[in-house]
Design an enzyme around this catalytic site. Structure first.
Site, mmCIF file in Angstrom:
data_model
loop_
_atom_site.group_PDB
_atom_site.id
_atom_site.type_symbol
_atom_site.label_atom_id
_atom_site.label_comp_id
_atom_site.label_asym_id
_atom_site.label_seq_id
_atom_site.Cartn_x
_atom_site.Cartn_y
_atom_site.Cartn_z
ATOM 1 N N LYS A 116 0.840 -1.212 0.000
ATOM 2 C CA LYS A 116 0.000 0.000 0.000
ATOM 3 C C LYS A 116 0.872 1.259 0.000
ATOM 4 O O LYS A 116 0.652 2.176 -0.780
ATOM 5 C CB LYS A 116 -0.910 0.047 1.249
ATOM 6 C CG LYS A 116 -1.863 -1.114 1.380
ATOM 7 C CD LYS A 116 -2.748 -0.974 2.608
ATOM 8 C CE LYS A 116 -1.986 -0.974 3.945
ATOM 9 N NZ LYS A 116 -1.326 -2.253 4.283
ATOM 10 N N ARG A 125 -9.566 1.169 8.390
ATOM 11 C CA ARG A 125 -9.072 -0.154 8.741
ATOM 12 C C ARG A 125 -10.123 -1.039 9.359
ATOM 13 O O ARG A 125 -9.844 -2.165 9.735
ATOM 14 C CB ARG A 125 -7.996 -0.015 9.797
ATOM 15 C CG ARG A 125 -6.654 -0.247 9.209
ATOM 16 C CD ARG A 125 -5.684 -0.096 10.331
ATOM 17 N NE ARG A 125 -4.567 0.598 9.807
ATOM 18 C CZ ARG A 125 -3.422 0.037 9.534
ATOM 19 N NH1 ARG A 125 -3.198 -1.198 9.812
ATOM 20 N NH2 ARG A 125 -2.464 0.733 9.007
ATOM 21 N N ARG A 148 11.662 -5.893 5.305
ATOM 22 C CA ARG A 148 11.486 -4.472 4.989
ATOM 23 C C ARG A 148 12.493 -3.606 5.737
ATOM 24 O O ARG A 148 12.825 -3.852 6.888
ATOM 25 C CB ARG A 148 10.073 -4.020 5.368
ATOM 26 C CG ARG A 148 9.906 -2.501 5.235
ATOM 27 C CD ARG A 148 8.476 -2.059 5.257
ATOM 28 N NE ARG A 148 7.780 -2.424 6.456
ATOM 29 C CZ ARG A 148 6.468 -2.264 6.633
ATOM 30 N NH1 ARG A 148 5.734 -1.764 5.661
ATOM 31 N NH2 ARG A 148 5.895 -2.622 7.752
ATOM 32 N N ARG A 158 11.452 -1.256 11.137
ATOM 33 C CA ARG A 158 10.378 -0.702 11.959
ATOM 34 C C ARG A 158 10.202 -1.517 13.243
ATOM 35 O O ARG A 158 10.348 -2.729 13.219
ATOM 36 C CB ARG A 158 9.066 -0.722 11.163
ATOM 37 C CG ARG A 158 8.673 0.636 10.635
ATOM 38 C CD ARG A 158 7.542 0.586 9.661
ATOM 39 N NE ARG A 158 6.334 -0.033 10.171
ATOM 40 C CZ ARG A 158 5.183 -0.072 9.506
ATOM 41 N NH1 ARG A 158 5.098 0.490 8.304
ATOM 42 N NH2 ARG A 158 4.126 -0.663 10.007
ATOM 43 N N ARG A 162 -0.508 -8.452 13.815
ATOM 44 C CA ARG A 162 -1.070 -7.468 12.880
ATOM 45 C C ARG A 162 -1.857 -8.177 11.774
ATOM 46 O O ARG A 162 -2.895 -7.681 11.330
ATOM 47 C CB ARG A 162 0.059 -6.621 12.265
ATOM 48 C CG ARG A 162 0.582 -5.567 13.236
ATOM 49 C CD ARG A 162 1.985 -5.104 12.886
ATOM 50 N NE ARG A 162 2.117 -4.527 11.577
ATOM 51 C CZ ARG A 162 3.254 -4.519 10.868
ATOM 52 N NH1 ARG A 162 4.357 -5.064 11.365
ATOM 53 N NH2 ARG A 162 3.296 -3.973 9.686
HETATM 54 P P1 AP5 Z 1 4.909 -1.625 2.007
HETATM 55 O O1 AP5 Z 1 4.512 -0.835 0.807
HETATM 56 O O2 AP5 Z 1 5.780 -0.964 3.014
HETATM 57 O O3 AP5 Z 1 3.625 -2.311 2.735
HETATM 58 P P2 AP5 Z 1 2.267 -1.736 3.307
HETATM 59 O O4 AP5 Z 1 1.135 -2.363 2.553
HETATM 60 O O5 AP5 Z 1 2.308 -0.242 3.342
HETATM 61 O O6 AP5 Z 1 2.203 -2.411 4.747
HETATM 62 P P3 AP5 Z 1 2.460 -1.824 6.211
HETATM 63 O O7 AP5 Z 1 3.207 -2.869 6.993
HETATM 64 O O8 AP5 Z 1 3.060 -0.451 6.160
HETATM 65 O O9 AP5 Z 1 1.023 -1.775 6.777
HETATM 66 P P4 AP5 Z 1 0.647 -1.664 8.285
HETATM 67 O O10 AP5 Z 1 -0.815 -1.571 8.219
HETATM 68 O O11 AP5 Z 1 1.182 -2.720 9.156
HETATM 69 O O12 AP5 Z 1 1.405 -0.372 8.797
HETATM 70 P P5 AP5 Z 1 0.938 1.116 8.976
HETATM 71 O O13 AP5 Z 1 2.154 1.939 8.930
HETATM 72 O O14 AP5 Z 1 -0.182 1.442 8.079
HETATM 73 O O15 AP5 Z 1 5.630 -2.942 1.486
HETATM 74 C C1 AP5 Z 1 6.128 -3.906 2.398
HETATM 75 C C2 AP5 Z 1 7.483 -4.459 1.942
HETATM 76 O O16 AP5 Z 1 7.322 -5.205 0.742
HETATM 77 C C3 AP5 Z 1 8.537 -3.395 1.642
HETATM 78 O O17 AP5 Z 1 9.766 -3.895 2.079
HETATM 79 C C4 AP5 Z 1 8.480 -3.227 0.108
HETATM 80 O O18 AP5 Z 1 9.714 -2.809 -0.422
HETATM 81 C C5 AP5 Z 1 8.119 -4.639 -0.321
HETATM 82 N N1 AP5 Z 1 7.269 -4.698 -1.519
HETATM 83 C C6 AP5 Z 1 6.221 -3.876 -1.826
HETATM 84 N N2 AP5 Z 1 5.658 -4.245 -3.013
HETATM 85 C C7 AP5 Z 1 6.359 -5.352 -3.424
HETATM 86 C C8 AP5 Z 1 6.271 -6.228 -4.571
HETATM 87 N N3 AP5 Z 1 5.345 -6.026 -5.540
HETATM 88 N N4 AP5 Z 1 7.146 -7.262 -4.673
HETATM 89 C C9 AP5 Z 1 8.095 -7.459 -3.716
HETATM 90 N N5 AP5 Z 1 8.236 -6.675 -2.620
HETATM 91 C C10 AP5 Z 1 7.377 -5.633 -2.475
HETATM 92 O O19 AP5 Z 1 0.348 1.090 10.480
HETATM 93 C C11 AP5 Z 1 1.187 0.848 11.599
HETATM 94 C C12 AP5 Z 1 0.385 0.870 12.877
HETATM 95 O O20 AP5 Z 1 -0.222 2.184 13.051
HETATM 96 C C13 AP5 Z 1 -0.795 -0.100 12.954
HETATM 97 O O21 AP5 Z 1 -0.410 -1.386 13.360
HETATM 98 C C14 AP5 Z 1 -1.680 0.613 13.995
HETATM 99 O O22 AP5 Z 1 -1.203 0.436 15.310
HETATM 100 C C15 AP5 Z 1 -1.518 2.078 13.635
HETATM 101 N N6 AP5 Z 1 -2.516 2.532 12.649
HETATM 102 C C16 AP5 Z 1 -2.277 2.937 11.367
HETATM 103 N N7 AP5 Z 1 -3.423 3.274 10.751
HETATM 104 C C17 AP5 Z 1 -4.416 3.079 11.653
HETATM 105 C C18 AP5 Z 1 -5.826 3.226 11.612
HETATM 106 N N8 AP5 Z 1 -6.442 3.647 10.492
HETATM 107 N N9 AP5 Z 1 -6.539 2.918 12.713
HETATM 108 C C19 AP5 Z 1 -5.953 2.490 13.844
HETATM 109 N N10 AP5 Z 1 -4.613 2.319 13.960
HETATM 110 C C20 AP5 Z 1 -3.852 2.603 12.870
HETATM 111 MG MG MG Z 2 2.764 1.136 4.912
#
Ligand code: AP5
Ligand code: MG
Length: 218
Positions: A14, A89, A128, A164, A175
């Site tokens: 994403k 979410r 990552r 991270r 998660r």
């Molecule tokens: P990447 O693009 O970084 O993945 P992502 O989908 O963004 O996944 P996240 O882990 O960031 O999602 P998350 O929901 O856990 O974290 P968030 O920061 O939102 O890609 C991942 C890896 O794969 C990278 O290394 C990339 O290079 C690689 N990659 C990408 N595409 C690829 C491909 N096609 N082929 C191969 N490799 C590839 O949230 C963190 C925390 O914040 C949550 O746990 C929660 O506590 C809080 N939070 C955030 N939003 C909310 C909300 N709306 N409500 C409540 N709590 C929230």
């Molecule tokens: Mg992300």
């Protein structure tokens, strides 16, 4: 005008794809995860409260999240469109977003659902690396998407790369469970609303991007 949500399991790409779309469309990618990590870094009272949830892989309470989003998408740069990454979410947040957009006289145009398996999610998150500069937070993978210049530095801004805090095996597992119970129901929710654009996420970053561009019809 494009008002887009990126939907998909943790690690589906994403953040990676939101940044690419942001450059292509000239509208901001708004990542709730990045907003909250920046707040934690500032060590404010709110940041300390938020840190407890993020480190445990739990969702942050709705009042905090909804307010952060409604303020962010009302900023000048987001008035021409936005790409939401990590929000909504769960169904409660999706209903809040509907209300926030209605009140602002705006409509959601596309929900991009990037589909990958849990096994692939685990591989991607454990490898990552992210830029330690909280204003950048570019995302890399040691194997699938390494930096081109120096293996330990960000290509974009030159800062050190780091892992991270929530990318440890136990927190990743939790998660993914939270995703299946809370977030996955949004797929049906937005399919019924007629805005879901589904793409295969287990292909190269560039091919996922091409699939998204076609699915949205840019
Ligand atoms: P990447 O693009 O970084 O993945 P992502 O989908 O963004 O996944 P996240 O882990 O960031 O999602 P998350 O929901 O856990 O974290 P968030 O920061 O939102 O890609 C991942 C890896 O794969 C990278 O290394 C990339 O290079 C690689 N990659 C990408 N595409 C690829 C491909 N096609 N082929 C191969 N490799 C590839 O949230 C963190 C925390 O914040 C949550 O746990 C929660 O506590 C809080 N939070 C955030 N939003 C909310 C909300 N709306 N409500 C409540 N709590 C929230
Ligand atoms: Mg992300």
């Amino acid at each position: 005008m494009y008002n887009i949500i990126m939907l998909g399991i943790q690690g589906s790409g994403k953040g990676t794809q939101a940044e690419l779309l942001s450059s292509r469309l000239g509208i901001p990618a708004v990542s709730t995860g990045n907003l909250f990590r920046a707040e934690i870094e500032r060590r404010t009272g709110l940041g300390l409260e938020i840190a407890k949830y993020v480190e445990a892989g739990e969702l942050i309470p709705p009042a905090i999240v909804d307010q952060a989003i409604s303020e962010r998408i009302a900023e000048d740069d987001a008035l021409r469109g936005f790409i939401l990454d990590g929000y909504p979410r769960n169904i409660g947040q999706a209903e809040s977003l509907t209300k926030i957009l209605e009140d602002a006289g705006r409509v959601l145009t596309d929900v991009v659902f990037i589909r990958i398996s849990d096994e692939e999610a685990m591989r991607r998150l454990s490898g990552r690396r992210v830029c330690s500069n909280k204003k950048c937070e570019a995302s890399y993978h040691v194997e699938f998407n390494p930096p081109q210049k120096d293996p330990n530095k960000c290509d974009r801004c030159g800062n050190d790369l780091m892992q991270r805090d929530d990318d440890t095996v136990d927190t990743i597992k939790h998660r993914l469970e939270v995703y299946h119970s809370e977030t996955a129901p949004l797929i049906e929710f937005y399919r019924r609303a007629g805005v879901l654009r589904e793409v295969e996420g287990e292909q190269s970053i560039i091919n996922v991007e091409t699939a998204i561009v076609a699915a949205i019809g840019i």
